[in-house]
Design an enzyme around this catalytic site. Structure first.
Site, PDB file in Angstrom:
ATOM      1  N   HIS A  64      28.072 104.406 112.751  1.00 10.16           N
ATOM      2  CA  HIS A  64      29.422 104.515 113.337  1.00 10.16           C
ATOM      3  C   HIS A  64      29.590 105.918 113.938  1.00 10.16           C
ATOM      4  O   HIS A  64      30.587 106.588 113.717  1.00 10.16           O
ATOM      5  CB  HIS A  64      30.504 104.245 112.291  1.00 10.16           C
ATOM      6  CG  HIS A  64      30.459 102.849 111.726  1.00 10.16           C
ATOM      7  ND1 HIS A  64      31.443 101.916 111.970  1.00 10.16           N
ATOM      8  CD2 HIS A  64      29.535 102.224 110.952  1.00 10.16           C
ATOM      9  CE1 HIS A  64      31.130 100.767 111.344  1.00 10.16           C
ATOM     10  NE2 HIS A  64      29.977 100.942 110.711  1.00 10.16           N
ATOM     11  N   TYR A 333      26.678 107.461 102.385  1.00  9.67           N
ATOM     12  CA  TYR A 333      27.631 108.228 103.195  1.00  9.67           C
ATOM     13  C   TYR A 333      27.552 109.703 102.814  1.00  9.67           C
ATOM     14  O   TYR A 333      27.677 110.587 103.661  1.00  9.67           O
ATOM     15  CB  TYR A 333      29.080 107.736 103.010  1.00  9.67           C
ATOM     16  CG  TYR A 333      29.379 106.351 103.556  1.00  9.67           C
ATOM     17  CD1 TYR A 333      28.366 105.429 103.772  1.00  9.67           C
ATOM     18  CD2 TYR A 333      30.680 105.948 103.849  1.00  9.67           C
ATOM     19  CE1 TYR A 333      28.644 104.157 104.255  1.00  9.67           C
ATOM     20  CE2 TYR A 333      30.966 104.677 104.340  1.00  9.67           C
ATOM     21  CZ  TYR A 333      29.945 103.784 104.537  1.00  9.67           C
ATOM     22  OH  TYR A 333      30.217 102.529 105.005  1.00  9.67           O
TER      23      TYR A 333
HETATM   24  C1  HEM Z   1      24.671  99.316 102.014  1.00  9.54           C
HETATM   25  C2  HEM Z   1      25.395  99.121 103.055  1.00  9.54           C
HETATM   26  C3  HEM Z   1      25.878 100.194 104.000  1.00  9.54           C
HETATM   27  C4  HEM Z   1      25.296 101.377 104.379  1.00  9.54           C
HETATM   28  C5  HEM Z   1      23.963 101.945 103.909  1.00  9.54           C
HETATM   29  C6  HEM Z   1      26.178 102.025 105.306  1.00  9.54           C
HETATM   30  C7  HEM Z   1      25.937 103.223 105.935  1.00  9.54           C
HETATM   31  C8  HEM Z   1      26.860 103.965 106.628  1.00  9.54           C
HETATM   32  C9  HEM Z   1      26.748 105.356 106.987  1.00  9.54           C
HETATM   33  C10 HEM Z   1      25.549 106.234 106.680  1.00  9.54           C
HETATM   34  C11 HEM Z   1      27.877 105.740 107.627  1.00  9.54           C
HETATM   35  C12 HEM Z   1      28.239 107.144 108.144  1.00  9.54           C
HETATM   36  C13 HEM Z   1      28.988 107.890 107.027  1.00  9.54           C
HETATM   37  C14 HEM Z   1      29.381 109.316 107.346  1.00  9.54           C
HETATM   38  O1  HEM Z   1      28.539 110.121 107.796  1.00  9.54           O
HETATM   39  O2  HEM Z   1      30.556 109.685 107.123  1.00  9.54           O
HETATM   40  C15 HEM Z   1      28.719 104.574 107.701  1.00  9.54           C
HETATM   41  C16 HEM Z   1      29.965 104.526 108.281  1.00  9.54           C
HETATM   42  C17 HEM Z   1      30.807 103.433 108.211  1.00  9.54           C
HETATM   43  N1  HEM Z   1      30.579 102.233 107.537  1.00  9.54           N
HETATM   44 FE1  HEM Z   1      28.950 101.738 106.533  1.00  9.54          FE
HETATM   45  N2  HEM Z   1      27.280 101.230 105.478  1.00  9.54           N
HETATM   46  C18 HEM Z   1      27.135 100.119 104.690  1.00  9.54           C
HETATM   47  C19 HEM Z   1      28.031  99.082 104.540  1.00  9.54           C
HETATM   48  C20 HEM Z   1      29.260  99.017 105.111  1.00  9.54           C
HETATM   49  C21 HEM Z   1      30.210  97.963 104.890  1.00  9.54           C
HETATM   50  C22 HEM Z   1      30.066  96.783 103.925  1.00  9.54           C
HETATM   51  C23 HEM Z   1      31.269  98.244 105.652  1.00  9.54           C
HETATM   52  C24 HEM Z   1      32.470  97.357 105.710  1.00  9.54           C
HETATM   53  C25 HEM Z   1      33.645  97.610 105.799  1.00  9.54           C
HETATM   54  C26 HEM Z   1      31.012  99.510 106.356  1.00  9.54           C
HETATM   55  C27 HEM Z   1      31.863 100.170 107.221  1.00  9.54           C
HETATM   56  C28 HEM Z   1      31.674 101.437 107.718  1.00  9.54           C
HETATM   57  C29 HEM Z   1      32.624 102.123 108.547  1.00  9.54           C
HETATM   58  C30 HEM Z   1      33.977 101.601 108.982  1.00  9.54           C
HETATM   59  C31 HEM Z   1      32.089 103.373 108.842  1.00  9.54           C
HETATM   60  C32 HEM Z   1      32.709 104.466 109.706  1.00  9.54           C
HETATM   61  C33 HEM Z   1      33.447 105.446 108.870  1.00  9.54           C
HETATM   62  C34 HEM Z   1      33.962 106.559 109.722  1.00  9.54           C
HETATM   63  O3  HEM Z   1      34.596 106.284 110.763  1.00  9.54           O
HETATM   64  O4  HEM Z   1      33.743 107.729 109.339  1.00  9.54           O
HETATM   65  N3  HEM Z   1      29.781  99.935 105.989  1.00  9.54           N
HETATM   66  N4  HEM Z   1      28.083 103.502 107.074  1.00  9.54           N
END
Ligand code: HEM
Ligand code: HEM
Lengths: 357, 182
Positions: A64, A333
């Site tokens: 993202h 995260y």
């Molecule tokens: C094991 C599963 C998942 C992994 C490894 C993962 C990994 C990541 C990572 C690495 C980031 C960036 C975080 C940062 O640097 O602040 C991210 C952002 C995000 N993830 Fe996931 N994610 C997973 C599952 C999910 C699920 C289930 C959702 C459902 C709602 C989701 C929604 C988001 C959203 C909305 C962001 C953006 C947050 C922002 O705007 O800062 N993720 N994810």
């Protein structure tokens, strides 16, 4: 008794004991730390795989990566007070919000028209230093239910160096081996790209627990339902890789944008550990209040930049569930946050501000 | 040298020493374990790490007061000077790290903009305002000082066993037992 010099053999034995104690402790430490266990899925490996897919974009989120900061507030109407004792749900309580609207993927310069999914992350500020953070996606179910499967999905979707696109054979093999992806695939087929960040529904997908004033636990999922009606991406928008931010600014120039925070309560027996399964449509839904967004700001200098929207930063009255994705998200995260803040710190201290590739 | 001339550590000092030894070793294992897994262990280890670390901060303050009030037994007079100096230096480094590690943990979370939640409903005040530069420096220090602390503990343990098994000079006993019966 005065100690005599022990016989040499005995001394060797005693030194060996000391050496062994130290060696055993050091080995146990190395094992727990994952250094002797190359097969373990660590946050490090998860983030490395995200970087393999999208490249390293210093200072940006590893997933993202492309997004915009937004600021506003949440006004609770008190309807969720009976389910959760969190102060954010007290009647009339207004909580300041720092949010982030984004698209999935690790490329901060991606084309907004590519993924059909948008995301909305929120940080609610509560009294007494408490916070509620949530990161939601605009989709009804998640493709997989475990961190291991998510990792395999990331590996399967690694772009082929020649075409720049994921290898369809690998993707096909992954989906064939993971029947839990069926509800997600069915949705993707019918999913239409929205024209805007502000006219889609966002979903927590993972289940959480609400704890009420009496200490009783209620399993819930939450989401945001927009007041703006859905309209699909237009042909003109398809020509503009940044149409979502242009649309967002236009709409915010006209006025604040609003969503209803809808809490869905599980019935006994509903799956709480599986984000691939939606709960039946007849489950009790509570409109807990209004999320209002007043303005947007670039993420490069906006207030959301240095926030880690870790889904397990929760106030008293809200807690995680047995959904295994939650722990993995929290761990991954944090690793992503560690890397991007380190890069920010390095670029802030380096005198020569050349862009690195 | 006669071990009986060496006074042992006071009872509060001995209790604090062994309690904190267990807590700090636990913290080190919990720390490296929790950042090395995405499994559900991650969450509950983090939930253990924060309150246990703050408990160590409180205990090390008590411990320094106890040390100041009751003093410490002298090291054996025949101990080579380099060992004596190393002993004193390493002990002060251990105290410094026991104090620094939890303070860094707490400050680091504040600098990262995180609420420092120990238990549901118990959130510590922010020590600093959010800063990615400070967060990243402290996050780096938290890892490397933790690894230094572990190395120092191994050295400390080896030295204690050396006193107990090889020299048998009463130094180990001064922390394990009360005053010897004459
Ligand atoms: C094991 C599963 C998942 C992994 C490894 C993962 C990994 C990541 C990572 C690495 C980031 C960036 C975080 C940062 O640097 O602040 C991210 C952002 C995000 N993830 Fe996931 N994610 C997973 C599952 C999910 C699920 C289930 C959702 C459902 C709602 C989701 C929604 C988001 C959203 C909305 C962001 C953006 C947050 C922002 O705007 O800062 N993720 N994810
Ligand atoms: C005696 C005290 C402490 C010791 C020995 C200790 C040790 C450790 C270790 C070994 C790690 C893993 C570092 C790595 O491998 O990168 C770690 C991580 C961490 N510690 Fe501590 N710690 C202590 C106190 C605290 C306190 C008081 C807090 C907060 C209140 C804290 C918060 C954290 C956090 C949040 C992480 C993981 C950060 C991340 O996800 O990147 N620690 N600690």
């Amino acid at each position: 008794m005065t100690p005599k010099n022990p016989p040499p053999l005995n001394t060797i034995f005693r030194f060996t004991v000391i050496g062994l104690v130290v060696a055993i402790l050091a080995t146990a430490f190395a094992y727990v730390g994952g250094w002797l266990d190359p097969g373990r899925l660590t946050p490090d490996r998860m983030i490395n795989t995200l970087e393999d897919n999208a490249g390293v974009h210093e200072g940006y989120r590893r997933n993202h990566a492309k997004g915009y900061c937004v600021v506003g507030s949440f006004e609770s109407n008190g309807n969720a007070e009976s389910l959760s004792r969190a102060t954010v749900f007290a009647t009339g309580q207004v909580s300041p919000l720092i949010g982030r609207l984004a698209i999935p993927g690790g490329n901060p310069h991606a084309d907004d028209g590519m993924p059909p999914i948008r995301s909305f992350a929120l940080q609610f500020e509560l009294p007494n230093g408490e916070q509620w953070r949530t990161a939601m996606n605009a989709m009804p179910v998640f493709p997989v239910s475990t961190p291991q499967a998510f990792w395999e999905l990331l590996q399967a979707s690694q772009p082929d160096p020649r075409s720049g696109k994921p290898d369809p054979a690998k993707m096909g093999a992954f989906f064939a081996g993971h029947p839990e992806t069926k509800p997600f695939l069915a949705w993707v087929k019918t999913a239409r790209h929205s024209s805007s960040f502000v006219n889609v529904e966002y979903n927590s997908l993972d289940a959480f627990r609400f704890i009420d004033a009496g200490g009783t636990t209620h399993f819930v999922r939450w989401g945001l339902v927009p007041e703006a009606p859905f309209t699909p991406m237009t042909d003109a928008q398809k020509q503009d890789p940044d149409f979502l931010s242009h649309d967002l600014r236009e709409r915010l120039d006209k006025g604040p944008q609003r969503w209803h925070l809808i809490v869905t309560v599980a019935n006994p027996g509903d799956p709480t550990n599986d984000a691939t399964l939606a709960w039946p449509a007849d489950r009790r839904q509570i409109d807990a209040g209004i999320v209002t967004i007043d303005r947007a700001q670039d993420q490069a200098d906006g207030p959301c930049r240095d926030i880690n929207y870790d889904p397990l930063v929760l106030p008293d009255g809200i807690a995680g569930s047995d959904d295994p994705l939650l722990s993995a998200r929290s761990a991954a995260y944090s690793e992503s946050y560690n890397r991007r803040t380190r890069e920010e710190a390095e670029s802030a201290t380096s005198s020569t501000q050349e862009p690195r590739s | 040298m006669n071990p009986r001339t060496a006074v042992t550590f006071s009872l509060p000092a001995r209790l604090l020493h062994w309690l904190m030894a267990i807590m700090i070793l636990t913290m080190l294992f919990v720390g490296v374990g929790m950042v090395a897994t995405v499994s559900e262990r991650h969450v509950w280890l983090v939930q253990l790490h924060k309150p246990l670390g703050i408990a160590i901060l409180a205990l090390v303050i008590v411990r320094l007061l106890v040390r100041w009030r009751y003093g410490t037994p002298a090291l054996p007079a025949d101990l080579p000077p380099w060992q004596r100096h190393s002993a004193h230096l390493s002990h002060w480094m251990l105290y410094a790290l026991m104090l620094a590690m939890p303070l860094i943990g707490w400050t680091m979370l504040s600098a990262g903009g995180y609420p420092v939640t120990l238990f549901a409903g118990v959130t510590l005040p922010d020590l600093v305002s959010p800063s990615p530069t400070l967060y990243s420096a402290l996050r780096f220090a938290h890892t490397w000082l933790a690894l230094s602390l572990f190395a120092l503990i191994l050295l400390h343990l080896a030295a204690a066993l050396y006193h107990g098994l090889i020299r048998r000079d009463g130094v180990l006993a001064s922390m394990t037992k009360g005053r010897r019966k004459p």
